[in-house]
Design a protein around this motif. Structure first.
Motif, short mmCIF file in Angstrom:
data_model
loop_
_atom_site.label_atom_id
_atom_site.label_comp_id
_atom_site.label_asym_id
_atom_site.label_seq_id
_atom_site.Cartn_x
_atom_site.Cartn_y
_atom_site.Cartn_z
N MET A 156 0.84 -1.20 0.00
CA MET A 156 0.00 0.00 0.00
C MET A 156 0.88 1.24 0.00
SD MET A 156 -2.71 1.37 2.90
CE MET A 156 -3.92 0.10 2.66
N ASN A 157 0.57 2.19 -0.90
CA ASN A 157 1.24 3.48 -0.91
C ASN A 157 0.42 4.42 -0.03
OD1 ASN A 157 2.12 6.14 -1.56
ND2 ASN A 157 2.97 5.37 -3.48
N HIS A 158 0.86 4.60 1.22
CA HIS A 158 0.07 5.35 2.19
C HIS A 158 -0.04 6.82 1.82
CE1 HIS A 158 -0.45 2.20 5.26
NE2 HIS A 158 0.65 1.72 4.75
N VAL A 159 0.98 7.37 1.20
CA VAL A 159 0.92 8.79 0.81
C VAL A 159 -0.13 8.99 -0.27
CG1 VAL A 159 2.20 10.67 -0.26
CG2 VAL A 159 3.26 9.32 1.55
N LEU A 160 -0.15 8.13 -1.28
CA LEU A 160 -1.15 8.28 -2.34
C LEU A 160 -2.56 7.98 -1.82
CD1 LEU A 160 0.57 6.89 -5.57
CD2 LEU A 160 0.36 9.25 -4.76
N CYS A 161 -2.67 7.07 -0.87
CA CYS A 161 -3.98 6.82 -0.26
C CYS A 161 -4.47 8.06 0.48
CB CYS A 161 -3.90 5.63 0.70
SG CYS A 161 -3.80 4.03 -0.12
N GLY A 162 -3.57 8.70 1.23
CA GLY A 162 -3.95 9.94 1.90
C GLY A 162 -4.31 11.02 0.92
N LEU A 163 -3.54 11.13 -0.15
CA LEU A 163 -3.82 12.13 -1.17
C LEU A 163 -5.20 11.88 -1.80
CD1 LEU A 163 -2.28 14.55 -2.36
CD2 LEU A 163 -1.54 13.04 -4.22
N ALA A 164 -5.55 10.62 -2.01
CA ALA A 164 -6.85 10.29 -2.59
C ALA A 164 -8.00 10.74 -1.71
CB ALA A 164 -6.94 8.78 -2.82
N ALA A 165 -7.75 10.83 -0.41
CA ALA A 165 -8.79 11.27 0.52
C ALA A 165 -8.76 12.77 0.77
CB ALA A 165 -8.64 10.53 1.85
N ASN A 166 -7.77 13.48 0.23
CA ASN A 166 -7.60 14.90 0.49
C ASN A 166 -8.74 15.69 -0.16
OD1 ASN A 166 -6.67 17.65 0.54
ND2 ASN A 166 -4.60 16.87 0.90
N ALA A 167 -9.54 16.36 0.66
CA ALA A 167 -10.70 17.09 0.16
C ALA A 167 -10.31 18.24 -0.75
CB ALA A 167 -11.54 17.60 1.33
N ALA A 168 -9.07 18.72 -0.64
CA ALA A 168 -8.63 19.86 -1.44
C ALA A 168 -7.94 19.44 -2.73
CB ALA A 168 -7.68 20.73 -0.61
N LEU A 169 -7.88 18.15 -3.01
CA LEU A 169 -7.22 17.67 -4.24
C LEU A 169 -8.01 18.15 -5.46
CD1 LEU A 169 -4.82 15.80 -5.10
CD2 LEU A 169 -6.53 13.99 -5.35
N PRO A 170 -7.38 18.92 -6.35
CA PRO A 170 -8.10 19.44 -7.52
C PRO A 170 -8.57 18.31 -8.44
CG PRO A 170 -6.01 20.60 -7.19
CD PRO A 170 -5.99 19.41 -6.29
N GLN A 183 0.94 5.97 9.23
CA GLN A 183 -0.32 6.66 9.51
C GLN A 183 -0.12 8.17 9.49
OE1 GLN A 183 -1.34 4.59 13.31
NE2 GLN A 183 -3.28 4.18 12.31
N VAL A 184 1.00 8.61 10.01
CA VAL A 184 1.30 10.05 10.00
C VAL A 184 1.48 10.54 8.58
CG1 VAL A 184 2.99 11.79 10.72
CG2 VAL A 184 2.35 9.96 12.29
N ALA A 185 2.23 9.81 7.77
CA ALA A 185 2.44 10.20 6.38
C ALA A 185 1.12 10.26 5.61
CB ALA A 185 3.40 9.22 5.71
N GLU A 186 0.25 9.29 5.85
CA GLU A 186 -1.05 9.28 5.17
C GLU A 186 -1.91 10.46 5.60
OE1 GLU A 186 -4.94 6.39 5.14
OE2 GLU A 186 -2.98 5.44 4.91
N ALA A 187 -1.91 10.76 6.90
CA ALA A 187 -2.69 11.89 7.40
C ALA A 187 -2.17 13.20 6.84
CB ALA A 187 -2.66 11.91 8.93
#
Length: 505
Positions: free
Chosen positions: A1-15, A482-486
């Motif tokens: 699992m790429n935790h950073v990309l998973c977090g990015l996918a959940a980022n509400a501000a992602l254009p 978890q920190v990186a994903e958040a």
């Protein structure tokens, strides 16, 4: 699992354009996060399910897909989810009713509004799990027809279905008027007599612990009785005699029913099984006399459950509060208290009663303020999250009671930025308080930096939008995934960094 990309996918501000780039490289983990986005367009949803079929179920349940977007042959799970939501094609139902994969037929059987020919095929399915699933959710007419099914497991499912006709449920309890069952899951499992080992090592085994069959399918027949006894559609007159049944589980199935005669409740109040009496204690149908009897019952969980009864008298509840660990919860009787009863509770000499009242979040200012100044830390801890308290009141709580109330003060929605900063410096510190501060909308960058120093609070703080962008960027490479994903999900992450995290198209 790429935790950073998973977090990015959940980022509400992602254009939106970056969402598209992420869809193009998504795997199953990333797709799960993308499918949960509130701003996902239908075109993006279609593109996502085309790339990762597994996310089709989630998208279908969230209304992001239509029948025109799904190929049932290539995306069967998404198609079945649409059928369950009533948005699929009737032809799909006929297709899946003949599907060679039994799990798909079982999922179909749990759908409502199926064509009659598909229901007929499912009712005659050779796999009992499929028929039992149909029996659990089908119409009264079909349920009545399945009550005499040769397999006892199907009958158990009919007994649990709340639309099964009352006369059919009554017949299932006694077996009168129905042909004898020929099979059950236990005798399907092996030659009779058979008793299933409660510690069965087989991971694929679906038998319930202790299931048994000597040819009479006894354990499943008891399961049928229990299911019917718990079914609110079963007539009360058909179940009253089971208060004297030798099986603990059968008697237990009666204790929560709200439609039984008083003498049945009195019989259950003397049951030797504490769990029966505990379920009875929370039953809103028991009368005042029985409530007072059960208030003296020291059986496991009886008095705590009695405190949750919406009709428990206040004097009984006050006694229970002082004698039983009820926990930090708003009890139904407290929530329904009249203004006069609120005053009575607020002035009670029993601090436990005042603590229960303090769980309400709609108290008049004068009552709220009186409880905020209470001398008992448990009362103050309960009232501390109440909206409308001033900063001075919250600080006074901390001055008087210290670490005991720290976390609850930090959770108050009106806690000021300055107060939250001061709470991070409190000695001794409280980890629960740091977690509340890290998720508080008024938390400042300084408060959040202090929260980052605590390992358990760090993932929460990493996602707070008040955190300075340079710190967020640094946390993307944190050793704790978890920190990186958040951090990647933090809406204050600079857009240029979001773009750099994605593979180039």
């Amino acid at each position: 699992m790429n935790h950073v990309l998973c977090g990015l996918a959940a980022n509400a501000a992602l254009p939106s354009e970056l969402v598209n780039r992420l869809i193009a490289v998504a795997d199953a983990d990333i797709a799960m996060y993308l499918a949960g986005r509130a701003d996902l367009s239908r075109a993006q949803a279609v593109a996502l399910v085309s790339r990762v079929e597994e996310c089709g179920v989630q998208l279908a349940y969230e209304g992001m897909l239509t029948a025109a977007d799904v190929d049932p042959a290539a995306q069967p799970d998404a198609a079945l989810a649409l059928l369950r939501e009533g948005a699929g094609s009737p032809e799909w139902a006929r297709l899946f009713a003949a599907d060679p994969v039994p799990e798909r037929r079982e999922k179909l059987a749990g759908c409502s509004g199926l064509p009659a020919d598909a229901v007929e095929a499912l009712a005659a399915d050779p796999d009992v799990r499929v028929v039992a699933e149909l029996a659990s959710w089908t119409t009264p007419e079909v349920a009545a027809g399945l009550a005499g099914h040769p397999h006892a497991e199907v009958r158990r499912a009919v007994a649990a279905n709340e639309v099964t006709p009352p006369d059919v449920l009554a017949a299932l309890i006694t077996g009168e008027g129905l042909p004898p069952a020929q099979r059950c899951l236990a005798c399907d499992h092996g030659a009779t007599p058979f008793v299933h080992d409660p510690q069965c090592p087989r991971r694929d085994c679906q038998l319930r612990p202790g299931a048994s069959c000597d040819g009479s399918h006894e354990s499943t027949m008891q399961d049928i009785q229990e299911a019917a006894l718990q079914n609110p559609a079963t007539p009360a007159e058909a179940v009253v005699d089971f208060a004297y049944h030798p099986s603990n589980l059968v008697r237990w199935a009666l204790a929560a029913r709200p439609d039984l005669p008083p003498e049945v409740y009195r019989r259950l109040a003397t049951d030797p099984v504490p769990g029966v009496r505990a379920d009875l204690a929370e039953n809103p149908a028991i009368d005042d006399a029985l409530i007072r009897t059960l208030a003296g019952d020291h059986g496991h969980d009886v008095r705590r459950r009695l405190a949750h009864n919406p009709h428990v008298p206040l004097d009984v509840l006050t006694h229970l509060a002082g004698a039983t660990k009820i926990g930090a919860t708003l009890l139904p009787r407290i929530a329904a208290a009249s203004p006069a009863e609120i005053q009575q509770l607020a002035q009670s000499r029993n601090s436990a009663a005042r603590m229960l009242l303090a769980q309400r979040r709609d108290l008049a200012p004068e009552v709220r303020d009186a409880l905020a100044g209470d001398s008992d830390a448990k009362v103050v801890k309960s009232i501390a999250p109440h909206p409308g308290l001033t900063e001075a009141q919250l600080r006074a709580m901390v001055d008087r009671h210290g670490v005991q109330v720290l976390a609850k003060v930090a959770s108050n929605p009106d806690a000021s930025p300055a107060l939250l900063e001061d709470l991070t410096r409190h000695e001794p510190s409280a980890q629960k308080a740091l977690r509340e501060i890290a998720r508080h909308h008024n938390a400042t960058a300084q408060a959040l930096l202090a929260c980052l120093a605590d390992g358990q609070t760090r993932p929460i703080a990493a996602g707070h939008p008040a955190l300075p962008p340079p710190v967020i960027v640094e946390l993307l490479t944190d050793a704790d995934r978890q920190v990186a994903e958040a951090a990647a999900a933090n809406p204050s992450l600079p857009r240029s960094v979001m773009s750099d995290l994605l593979p180039r198209p």
